[in-house]
Design a protein around this motif. Structure first.
Motif, PDB file in Angstrom:
ATOM      1  N   GLY A 142       2.885   2.548   2.684  1.00 51.94           N
ATOM      2  CA  GLY A 142       4.332   2.362   2.557  1.00 51.94           C
ATOM      3  C   GLY A 142       4.765   2.221   1.104  1.00 51.94           C
ATOM      4  O   GLY A 142       5.799   2.750   0.695  1.00 51.94           O
ATOM      5  N   GLU A 143       3.940   1.525   0.342  1.00 51.65           N
ATOM      6  CA  GLU A 143       4.259   1.370  -1.087  1.00 51.65           C
ATOM      7  C   GLU A 143       4.140   2.710  -1.817  1.00 51.65           C
ATOM      8  O   GLU A 143       4.981   3.049  -2.654  1.00 51.65           O
ATOM      9  CB  GLU A 143       3.338   0.329  -1.717  1.00 51.65           C
ATOM     10  N   ARG A 146       7.111   4.690  -1.186  1.00 50.90           N
ATOM     11  CA  ARG A 146       8.277   4.219  -1.938  1.00 50.90           C
ATOM     12  C   ARG A 146       8.180   4.612  -3.413  1.00 50.90           C
ATOM     13  O   ARG A 146       9.205   4.873  -4.038  1.00 50.90           O
ATOM     14  CB  ARG A 146       8.475   2.718  -1.730  1.00 50.90           C
ATOM     15  N   THR A 173       6.147   0.192   9.055  1.00 46.77           N
ATOM     16  CA  THR A 173       6.203   0.615   7.653  1.00 46.77           C
ATOM     17  C   THR A 173       7.155   1.799   7.502  1.00 46.77           C
ATOM     18  O   THR A 173       7.914   1.886   6.534  1.00 46.77           O
ATOM     19  CB  THR A 173       4.797   0.982   7.153  1.00 46.77           C
TER      20      THR A 173
HETATM   21  P1  ADP Z   1       3.435  -2.794   3.236  1.00 47.38           P
HETATM   22  O1  ADP Z   1       3.602  -3.290   4.637  1.00 47.38           O
HETATM   23  O2  ADP Z   1       4.472  -3.281   2.265  1.00 47.38           O
HETATM   24  O3  ADP Z   1       3.245  -1.313   3.155  1.00 47.38           O
HETATM   25  P2  ADP Z   1       0.805  -3.961   3.437  1.00 47.38           P
HETATM   26  O4  ADP Z   1       1.164  -5.241   4.126  1.00 47.38           O
HETATM   27  O5  ADP Z   1       0.184  -2.860   4.200  1.00 47.38           O
HETATM   28  O6  ADP Z   1       2.093  -3.412   2.653  1.00 47.38           O
HETATM   29  O7  ADP Z   1      -0.133  -4.296   2.198  1.00 47.38           O
HETATM   30  C1  ADP Z   1       0.065  -5.435   1.369  1.00 47.38           C
HETATM   31  C2  ADP Z   1      -0.798  -5.315   0.102  1.00 47.38           C
HETATM   32  O8  ADP Z   1      -2.157  -5.053   0.434  1.00 47.38           O
HETATM   33  C3  ADP Z   1      -0.372  -4.155  -0.746  1.00 47.38           C
HETATM   34  O9  ADP Z   1       0.545  -4.551  -1.739  1.00 47.38           O
HETATM   35  C4  ADP Z   1      -1.636  -3.669  -1.398  1.00 47.38           C
HETATM   36  O10 ADP Z   1      -1.859  -4.341  -2.626  1.00 47.38           O
HETATM   37  C5  ADP Z   1      -2.717  -4.053  -0.436  1.00 47.38           C
HETATM   38  N1  ADP Z   1      -3.137  -2.889   0.350  1.00 47.38           N
HETATM   39  C6  ADP Z   1      -2.678  -2.512   1.572  1.00 47.38           C
HETATM   40  N2  ADP Z   1      -3.287  -1.394   2.003  1.00 47.38           N
HETATM   41  C7  ADP Z   1      -4.132  -1.027   1.037  1.00 47.38           C
HETATM   42  C8  ADP Z   1      -5.054   0.053   0.887  1.00 47.38           C
HETATM   43  N3  ADP Z   1      -5.221   1.003   1.816  1.00 47.38           N
HETATM   44  N4  ADP Z   1      -5.754   0.124  -0.248  1.00 47.38           N
HETATM   45  C9  ADP Z   1      -5.614  -0.832  -1.193  1.00 47.38           C
HETATM   46  N5  ADP Z   1      -4.767  -1.861  -1.113  1.00 47.38           N
HETATM   47  C10 ADP Z   1      -4.038  -1.969  -0.018  1.00 47.38           C
END
Ligand code: ADP
Ligand code: ADP
Length: 229
Positions: A142-143, A146, A173
């Motif tokens: 999701g990040e 974005r 997401t």
């Molecule tokens: P969102 O719901 O905002 O997309 P997540 O809750 O999935 O984010 O993830 C929170 C944090 O965990 C992220 O900011 C990232 O730093 C880390 N993270 C999530 N998925 C991954 C991944 N596949 N690889 C590395 N870091 C991850």
């Protein structure tokens, strides 16, 4: 204001013996400052239409306009300039450069744009002010999407074309990503067209255009969104 208009737009693919009519005559108007969603079964022509409107592909027949400019027979150079100056794209896969952090990924676009935002500004707009130094592999899907949206809006495009931006994301997401698009549409009035199967879009969109077999099946207006903006 009508931003896109099409008249009898067709696209035919020759695949050996069979001809595929991806678009079979589409008459359409997309209005400025609106968020429009394109719905319909897989293969109904949604991506083909978006690619033609964005100048990535050319129609086989019919005509289409961006504002007053007819793009039907624009030269390759004109289409390239049109894409660069007016269109932001978001796709299912984020296509970030893995060796660059979020800010540097956005900067690839702002370095060559005519009147760009600062990369930090674009990243703050998508809620990633705290992730500017992160690399793609350090961010969730999701990040990363974005960041791709920040990259698309950083050049202040007139239109934002999004082809399944939620396709690789879980539904929660995906809904957050669509909320980001809605917020950009609300704040900047960026004309936006989105292909998505995420149901949350129905409340966000001003108009829902439903495709079937390369044609528009029906158009629904979201009265509460139209009244609010
Ligand atoms: P969102 O719901 O905002 O997309 P997540 O809750 O999935 O984010 O993830 C929170 C944090 O965990 C992220 O900011 C990232 O730093 C880390 N993270 C999530 N998925 C991954 C991944 N596949 N690889 C590395 N870091 C991850
Ligand atoms: P949607 O986005 O609604 O899933 P598409 O616009 O991708 O639909 O595709 C419409 C039709 O055109 C489909 O039958 C698809 O297989 C066909 N098509 C799309 N691109 C090509 C291509 N490059 N070559 C041949 N057929 C294609």
């Amino acid at each position: 204001e009508v931003v896109f208009r099409t008249e009898g737009l067709t696209k035919t693919y020759d695949t050996g013996e069979v001809q595929v009519h991806a678009l079979a005559g589409v008459d359409l108007e997309l209005f400025g400052s609106e968020l429009t969603v394109l719905l319909g079964p897989s293969g109904s022509g949604k991506s083909t239409l978006l690619n033609i409107l964005g100048g990535l592909d050319r129609p086989s027949g019919g005509r289409f306009w961006f504002r007053e400019t007819e793009l039907t027979r624009a030269s390759d150079r004109q289409l390239t300039r049109y894409r660069r100056d007016h269109v932001g794209f978001v796709f299912q896969f984020y296509n970030l450069v893995p060796s660059l952090n979020a800010r540097e990924n956005v900067q690839l676009v702002t370095d060559v744009a005519k009147r760009p935002m600062k990369p930090a500004e674009a990243l703050e707009l998508v809620g990633l002010g705290h992730r500017m130094d992160h690399f793609p592999a350090q961010m969730s899907g999701g990040e990363q999407q974005r960041v791709a949206i920040a990259r698309a809006i950083a050049k202040r495009p007139d239109v934002l074309l999004c082809d399944e931006p939620t396709g690789a994301l879980d539904s929660h997401t995906g809904t957050q990503v669509l909320s980001t698009l809605q917020r950009i549409n609300d704040e900047f009035g960026t004309t936006t067209a989105v292909i998505t199967h995420n149901a949350a879009i129905r409340l966000m969109a001003h108009r829902v255009i439903r495709f079937q077999d390369g044609r528009i099946d029906r158009i629904e207006e979201n009265d509460s969104r139209l009244a609010a903006t």
